[in-house]
Design a protein around this motif. Structure first.
Motif, PDB file in Angstrom:
ATOM      1  N   ARG C 103      42.087  40.889  34.495  1.00  0.00           N
ATOM      2  CA  ARG C 103      43.257  40.632  35.335  1.00  0.00           C
ATOM      3  C   ARG C 103      42.826  40.236  36.752  1.00  0.00           C
ATOM      4  O   ARG C 103      42.021  40.958  37.360  1.00  0.00           O
ATOM      5  N   PRO C 104      43.352  39.139  37.293  1.00  0.00           N
ATOM      6  CA  PRO C 104      42.978  38.741  38.660  1.00  0.00           C
ATOM      7  C   PRO C 104      43.309  39.837  39.675  1.00  0.00           C
ATOM      8  O   PRO C 104      44.332  40.506  39.553  1.00  0.00           O
ATOM      9  N   GLY C 105      42.420  40.014  40.617  1.00  0.00           N
ATOM     10  CA  GLY C 105      42.657  40.981  41.685  1.00  0.00           C
ATOM     11  C   GLY C 105      42.404  42.425  41.294  1.00  0.00           C
ATOM     12  O   GLY C 105      42.442  43.320  42.130  1.00  0.00           O
ATOM     13  N   HIS C 106      42.138  42.671  40.009  1.00  0.00           N
ATOM     14  CA  HIS C 106      41.827  44.026  39.542  1.00  0.00           C
ATOM     15  C   HIS C 106      40.318  44.196  39.375  1.00  0.00           C
ATOM     16  O   HIS C 106      39.552  43.250  39.510  1.00  0.00           O
ATOM     17  N   ALA C 107      39.945  45.420  39.025  1.00  0.00           N
ATOM     18  CA  ALA C 107      38.523  45.736  38.882  1.00  0.00           C
ATOM     19  C   ALA C 107      37.980  45.417  37.493  1.00  0.00           C
ATOM     20  O   ALA C 107      36.815  45.705  37.212  1.00  0.00           O
ATOM     21  N   ASP C 108      38.803  44.820  36.643  1.00  0.00           N
ATOM     22  CA  ASP C 108      38.389  44.613  35.250  1.00  0.00           C
ATOM     23  C   ASP C 108      37.041  43.896  35.153  1.00  0.00           C
ATOM     24  O   ASP C 108      36.132  44.340  34.438  1.00  0.00           O
ATOM     25  N   PRO C 293      48.604  42.712  48.928  1.00  0.00           N
ATOM     26  CA  PRO C 293      49.673  42.772  47.932  1.00  0.00           C
ATOM     27  C   PRO C 293      49.098  43.227  46.593  1.00  0.00           C
ATOM     28  O   PRO C 293      47.939  42.949  46.278  1.00  0.00           O
ATOM     29  N   ILE C 294      49.918  43.930  45.826  1.00  0.00           N
ATOM     30  CA  ILE C 294      49.494  44.412  44.507  1.00  0.00           C
ATOM     31  C   ILE C 294      49.155  43.214  43.615  1.00  0.00           C
ATOM     32  O   ILE C 294      49.918  42.236  43.572  1.00  0.00           O
ATOM     33  N   PRO C 295      48.016  43.258  42.934  1.00  0.00           N
ATOM     34  CA  PRO C 295      47.614  42.098  42.136  1.00  0.00           C
ATOM     35  C   PRO C 295      48.418  41.899  40.844  1.00  0.00           C
ATOM     36  O   PRO C 295      48.432  40.793  40.301  1.00  0.00           O
ATOM     37  N   SER C 296      49.082  42.944  40.370  1.00  0.00           N
ATOM     38  CA  SER C 296      49.836  42.816  39.113  1.00  0.00           C
ATOM     39  C   SER C 296      51.172  42.121  39.339  1.00  0.00           C
ATOM     40  O   SER C 296      52.223  42.757  39.358  1.00  0.00           O
ATOM     41  N   VAL C 297      51.115  40.811  39.492  1.00  0.00           N
ATOM     42  CA  VAL C 297      52.352  40.043  39.665  1.00  0.00           C
ATOM     43  C   VAL C 297      52.950  39.757  38.287  1.00  0.00           C
ATOM     44  O   VAL C 297      52.239  39.659  37.288  1.00  0.00           O
ATOM     45  N   ALA C 298      54.271  39.644  38.245  1.00  0.00           N
ATOM     46  CA  ALA C 298      54.954  39.352  36.971  1.00  0.00           C
ATOM     47  C   ALA C 298      54.777  37.890  36.577  1.00  0.00           C
ATOM     48  O   ALA C 298      54.770  37.542  35.395  1.00  0.00           O
ATOM     49  N   LYS C 299      54.626  37.045  37.559  1.00  0.00           N
ATOM     50  CA  LYS C 299      54.380  35.618  37.305  1.00  0.00           C
ATOM     51  C   LYS C 299      53.169  35.402  36.394  1.00  0.00           C
ATOM     52  O   LYS C 299      52.183  36.122  36.526  1.00  0.00           O
ATOM     53  N   PRO C 300      53.191  34.384  35.568  1.00  0.00           N
ATOM     54  CA  PRO C 300      52.000  34.090  34.756  1.00  0.00           C
ATOM     55  C   PRO C 300      50.826  33.703  35.643  1.00  0.00           C
ATOM     56  O   PRO C 300      51.000  33.081  36.693  1.00  0.00           O
ATOM     57  N   GLN C 301      49.628  34.111  35.205  1.00  0.00           N
ATOM     58  CA  GLN C 301      48.424  33.809  35.981  1.00  0.00           C
ATOM     59  C   GLN C 301      47.334  33.245  35.078  1.00  0.00           C
ATOM     60  O   GLN C 301      47.282  33.546  33.899  1.00  0.00           O
ATOM     61  N   LYS C 302      46.438  32.490  35.695  1.00  0.00           N
ATOM     62  CA  LYS C 302      45.291  31.957  34.974  1.00  0.00           C
ATOM     63  C   LYS C 302      44.110  32.913  35.118  1.00  0.00           C
ATOM     64  O   LYS C 302      43.800  33.367  36.217  1.00  0.00           O
TER      65      LYS C 302
ATOM     66  N   SER D 252      50.050  39.961  54.724  1.00  0.00           N
ATOM     67  CA  SER D 252      51.293  39.182  54.799  1.00  0.00           C
ATOM     68  C   SER D 252      51.369  38.083  53.741  1.00  0.00           C
ATOM     69  O   SER D 252      52.257  37.226  53.784  1.00  0.00           O
ATOM     70  N   LYS D 253      50.446  38.120  52.802  1.00  0.00           N
ATOM     71  CA  LYS D 253      50.505  37.151  51.702  1.00  0.00           C
ATOM     72  C   LYS D 253      51.234  37.737  50.497  1.00  0.00           C
ATOM     73  O   LYS D 253      51.369  38.951  50.359  1.00  0.00           O
ATOM     74  N   LEU D 254      51.660  36.850  49.601  1.00  0.00           N
ATOM     75  CA  LEU D 254      52.197  37.286  48.317  1.00  0.00           C
ATOM     76  C   LEU D 254      51.024  37.572  47.367  1.00  0.00           C
ATOM     77  O   LEU D 254      49.941  36.979  47.501  1.00  0.00           O
ATOM     78  N   GLY D 255      51.258  38.418  46.404  1.00  0.00           N
ATOM     79  CA  GLY D 255      50.224  38.729  45.424  1.00  0.00           C
ATOM     80  C   GLY D 255      49.719  37.479  44.720  1.00  0.00           C
ATOM     81  O   GLY D 255      48.504  37.322  44.504  1.00  0.00           O
ATOM     82  N   SER D 256      50.614  36.588  44.378  1.00  0.00           N
ATOM     83  CA  SER D 256      50.203  35.381  43.649  1.00  0.00           C
ATOM     84  C   SER D 256      49.354  34.459  44.523  1.00  0.00           C
ATOM     85  O   SER D 256      48.571  33.659  44.011  1.00  0.00           O
ATOM     86  N   ASN D 258      47.321  35.735  46.984  1.00  0.00           N
ATOM     87  CA  ASN D 258      46.105  36.465  47.357  1.00  0.00           C
ATOM     88  C   ASN D 258      45.133  36.662  46.192  1.00  0.00           C
ATOM     89  O   ASN D 258      43.926  36.774  46.401  1.00  0.00           O
ATOM     90  N   ASN D 259      45.663  36.703  44.972  1.00  0.00           N
ATOM     91  CA  ASN D 259      44.778  36.873  43.815  1.00  0.00           C
ATOM     92  C   ASN D 259      43.802  35.705  43.698  1.00  0.00           C
ATOM     93  O   ASN D 259      44.169  34.554  43.953  1.00  0.00           O
ATOM     94  N   ASP D 260      42.597  35.996  43.308  1.00  0.00           N
ATOM     95  CA  ASP D 260      41.597  34.952  43.057  1.00  0.00           C
ATOM     96  C   ASP D 260      41.535  34.701  41.554  1.00  0.00           C
ATOM     97  O   ASP D 260      41.025  35.536  40.794  1.00  0.00           O
ATOM     98  N   PHE D 261      42.059  33.565  41.144  1.00  0.00           N
ATOM     99  CA  PHE D 261      42.092  33.280  39.707  1.00  0.00           C
ATOM    100  C   PHE D 261      40.703  32.960  39.184  1.00  0.00           C
ATOM    101  O   PHE D 261      39.828  32.500  39.919  1.00  0.00           O
ATOM    102  N   LEU D 262      40.555  33.228  37.911  1.00  0.00           N
ATOM    103  CA  LEU D 262      39.276  32.997  37.241  1.00  0.00           C
ATOM    104  C   LEU D 262      39.413  31.866  36.236  1.00  0.00           C
ATOM    105  O   LEU D 262      40.377  31.833  35.473  1.00  0.00           O
ATOM    106  N   THR D 263      38.458  30.959  36.248  1.00  0.00           N
ATOM    107  CA  THR D 263      38.380  29.960  35.184  1.00  0.00           C
ATOM    108  C   THR D 263      37.013  30.103  34.513  1.00  0.00           C
ATOM    109  O   THR D 263      36.193  30.916  34.938  1.00  0.00           O
ATOM    110  N   SER D 264      36.794  29.315  33.521  1.00  0.00           N
ATOM    111  CA  SER D 264      35.504  29.398  32.828  1.00  0.00           C
ATOM    112  C   SER D 264      34.364  29.001  33.749  1.00  0.00           C
ATOM    113  O   SER D 264      33.207  29.303  33.489  1.00  0.00           O
ATOM    114  N   LYS D 265      34.699  28.357  34.873  1.00  0.00           N
ATOM    115  CA  LYS D 265      33.651  27.995  35.836  1.00  0.00           C
ATOM    116  C   LYS D 265      33.486  29.035  36.939  1.00  0.00           C
ATOM    117  O   LYS D 265      32.697  28.857  37.870  1.00  0.00           O
TER     118      LYS D 265
END
Lengths: 350, 350, 350, 350
Positions: C103-108, C293-302, D252-256, D258-265
């Motif tokens: 999960r993005p933003g989590h410690a996984d 902000p909490i990383p567990s957003v309801a919006k879909p994430q990549k 002051s950011k939204l979770g979506s 601030n999260n760092d998304f992960l791709t295969s790269k």
């Protein structure tokens, strides 16, 4: 760190009294991926259980250990391992009559001086019952060390001044008193019965041997392996003396007698007890521990109460005749905890 | 923390080898306002100096301690106290011929296993010379404890298997070997001369007594006062055994014999060595320490070199016959360090 | 010591995961004789409970703390205080579908890298739920510090980028979000509802003020009071920034503006946040903490799974919109723990 | 451990004041076999030297570091590394006139409260000069981390409120102020000259980036990598704020966002600053540090003396205008020390 924690990387922290809800602890630093189950811990804990030998109290405690964290799908996760052992048979009223009396040989007097108050029920934190947490912590260390092939043997060498003649590492856990050999068992049993009749108690000597310990464990100067082992062993209540290898006997030998010579096939002797300059040499690590007689004798004793008045004390309740054999798995646990810590510390040099 | 630090609040950290620029350390946690001078430290350090008794090497080291920080206008500031003792008489070439040889009874083998390399000059960090830093650290602890009236006596009880008959706490530092009494001195001197002629070495037993220690020092479970004392003493090179109070002798006593009864005038005996349940009781704290014979015997010895080949070793250089008497002020220093730490830890309950 | 312990004398050690039997901890070093009850601890713990404000999850956890040791007849005994909070509402199946997904933003991802395996249920040890143990530990510290008159206030200063205009220390615990003043509450509530609708989450800024802290707390060099506070605060998940006093704003001031002048009536300002040279000055201690902000957003994430394949993640379950307000009592607990430790450490100089 | 030690396995302990014989320290836990020379340490130490840039004092200190132990034939032995830097240019008389005066913004007042006495010469232990020992300790950590390919960059991002526009990691150590880019240098130089004329001082912001840090460093709960970094940075005098990654901006950011998304790269962004759940993710570790203006302004200031009387203070002597650039290598050293410790701690899981 306060005194309820043992270790630097592999750290056991404990809590609990004999007459509260229970006892337990937290192990930090255990590597991830080590197989660990409640039943493995329970097996070690059962070795410490009272009511097994002639020297033990009849008090019934099932002592069930419950794992609270740090294990997932049968393996350690690498995070803190919490555990708990509920007190099931704690009869507080047994102790009310000694509430204001300092029992000789117990911590009553010194705790009162230290804290200004104390939990008088069964010794509170000073109760030998705190060692259940050591046994569980040690069992976790054992689970880790077994993955490296390290083994620890612990056995009673002497009871009430009577020394065993032989040491047989096989079958220790099946023998009464965890005796070093079978021949001495009936002699010790007779001595225990005799002393029980007199309303008195006994001490003894426990020896521990660790095998397959890699060379290189221990740290220079203060954290020598022998220093930490002495610390570990002496921290167990009733222990008054610790020796490594030849121990006190080395004091009266000549240097040329005491040195362990080296040949291309290895060491010729092991007076050093497997530790040179505080660092393990790869030989067996040998420790001997002197255990005092249990202070709770049935005979009447002279002592004072909190007001300083002299009183005659007759201790009731259920008490062991000797800390042996129950102390044996506790000392073994301390050995495991000490080794686990040094194995991890040594990883920095690898 | 790694193994060069001792203590939890009053902490000594040391460094140095016998053949580098020098040795020293840092004391943290010493309260502010304690009178402290270099000459006070030097006096303690001089007690450890070689070349004083018949059992000691003739190697000349003036061992001048220099205070580097933490003292201002004759008083501790409460901040870190740094100190340094320069090596003045380090002849490196003496050691070059044992560069690749593991001396029996020394740390050569185990250090090589631990680190993959080692400073072979005089044992490097494993040299007994590291104890100069302990003595200075202990002297700082002593300066603090003296403000509370706490005293520690340390004396040799046995040398080469010959036990002294008496203990006289007065005049110890004036007697050869720091002997417990004068009567035994000529006997020990004779024994030392004899063993020196044989090219061999001796061990012995040292006893330590602390007086005016307040009740309440020590922490439950792992950091019992006796556990930390055992740790402290066993951390000194050559020590192989530690006892508190009656020690091993307690193992063969009955509980009714070993208990120290209390009357309105105090304790009737002190088999416990002043520690009950790991906490000081206000009685004298008594510790006995078994010291092995020095491994550097003049006699030829069998050993191996780094390639595992068997070699015959003849150690040259200047060596002591016995770690006693030089180890005595070192053990005393460890006692002071242990007590200072617990005195400060106990302040949380006051 | 491993990372589940906080403090040097007053030490909290914790264990537990969100989906095991429960969480708990051990407090060492609390002085004896401090009044302490389960209901006092429960009151603090209730402040952290979910389901109270609009920003919180509806997940129901009663979070009952149980004292297991170290308290006798309503007072601390000075020995280890064990406590436990059972997990009552842990639905493991909720998490099975994210078992192999980072999960993005989590410690996984980082836990998997660290340990080679992980408890994927609710984040295991990395779950925000570990903070229940901090709150209980902090409450024990509070009980001790209250005997000295020390108070800590913690309040939300900013939510979702909207800063409160006022700070009113009275009534914080009664206000939604533990807002610093009432005026901003409806604005924040509206913002939270808006973001919830978007399936997104918010961060914020929390400020903490300690009053009646005696001058002299903190240690030179590494253990400055501000350093330990920064450590304490940043150890709480979701915290990404910490300031003391004027904080980052001091970086753009002139020295003459930033210095707090002293008159015979005391300090004229408090840009230093009550800490000079790392030691408390007797002024209010002021800390500000940036919460992501909490990383567990309801919006879909990549994101990717354990095999490195890209996946689309839709997190179900019950999640908070913001770590505020639940993080506020956690941060306050860390402040108490830090102060309790330094109060005890400072006793050595008294 | 008292506050002069930093780290758990790789531990730096320091001592020394600006006006005593000198400063130094001991590094414990450095693995054996790491190449290390005095000239390597000297090179790092020279970066901190005063008298190099327009913001620095003209006071001349050659600051020669001397290795005292733990290195043999150019490599670490694995044992304690002692080092010393003599004070060469300490003019005590400069300070006699402020002996009884509490300088605003300095530790004078709080030290007096803490210890009841203080070394008033140049701040004693609270002097910024203590950081020489940090730089040497950090350089030893650097020597170890370089064997693993880990690099740390540290540069000034903002001075006196003026932020640099670019960040160029090449050539930092050649640029005045260790500026993040060349373009801002003349602007900062002008600002410094202006403020010097006014008799005032400046603060700034320093950013640090660590590259090639393996994933998995840091420990759960209290010893998160970010928590220890905040502790490390905030322990440096003059630091009042610390951020990781996006820091306060994340609040002051939204979770979506601030999260760092992960791709295969790999990761698509790095708002987290390379730390997830307190554990390194393998991305760059990013830290920002707020530095307050130096309190020793030339302008007259109002303060009080030890008797509480109001006095007018005019500080003479040689003083820097800004802790930048000299603080930059100090902060970098703290980064190295923190990482070295966690690299060793993580070995238990390998």
């Amino acid at each position: 760190m306060s005194g309820d924690s043992f270790g630097k990387i592999f750290v056991l922290t404990t809590f609990g009294e004999s007459h509260g809800p229970g006892l337990g602890g937290i192990v930090q630093g255990c590597p991830s991926g080590i197989p660990l189950t409640e039943s493995f811990l329970q097996k070690e804990l059962d070795l410490r259980r009272p009511g097994q030998g002639v020297a033990s109290t009849k008090r019934k405690e099932s002592d069930r250990v419950k794992l609270l964290s740090g294990v997932f799908e049968g393996k350690t996760t690498g995070t803190a391992i919490g555990f708990f052992i509920a007190n099931e048979d704690a009869r507080s009223k047994d102790y009310s009559k000694i509430k204001d009396i300092f029992r000789p040989g117990h911590a009553d007097f010194s705790y009162e001086q230290k804290y200004g108050l104390r939990d008088y029920r069964g010794g509170g934190r000073s109760s030998g019952r705190e060692t259940v947490s050591r046994v569980v912590g040690g069992a976790i260390a054992k689970a880790f060390l077994e993955t490296l092939g390290i083994k620890v043997y612990a056995y009673t060498l002497e009871l009430g001044g009577i020394r065993a003649k032989d040491i047989c590492l096989e079958g220790i856990e099946q023998r009464p008193f965890f005796a070093s050999s079978q021949e001495v068992v009936p002699i010790w049993e007779k001595r225990v019965q005799q002393v029980r009749t007199q309303g008195d108690t006994l001490g003894g000597i426990v020896e521990l041997v660790a095998k397959n310990v890699p060379a290189g464990l221990g740290e220079p100067v203060f954290d020598k392996l022998d220093a930490r082992l002495a610390y570990a062993m002496m921290s167990v209540g009733a222990v008054k003396a610790v020796e490594i290898g030849a121990g006190f006997a080395a004091s009266s030998k000549l240097g040329s007698e005491n040195n362990d010579f080296l040949t291309s096939k290895g060491f010729c002797s092991n007076h050093a007890g497997g530790i040179l300059g505080g660092i393990s040499s790869g030989q067996d690590i040998i420790v001997r521990v002197g255990v005092k007689p249990i202070p709770s004798v049935a005979k009447p004793q002279k002592t004072i109460n909190k007001e300083g008045q002299e009183v005659r004390l007759e201790i009731g309740g259920r008490h062991d005749i000797c800390a042996i054999p129950r102390i044996v798995p506790v000392l073994k646990a301390m050995f495991f905890l000490t080794l686990a810590d040094f194995v991890l510390l040594q990883k920095r040099n690898k």
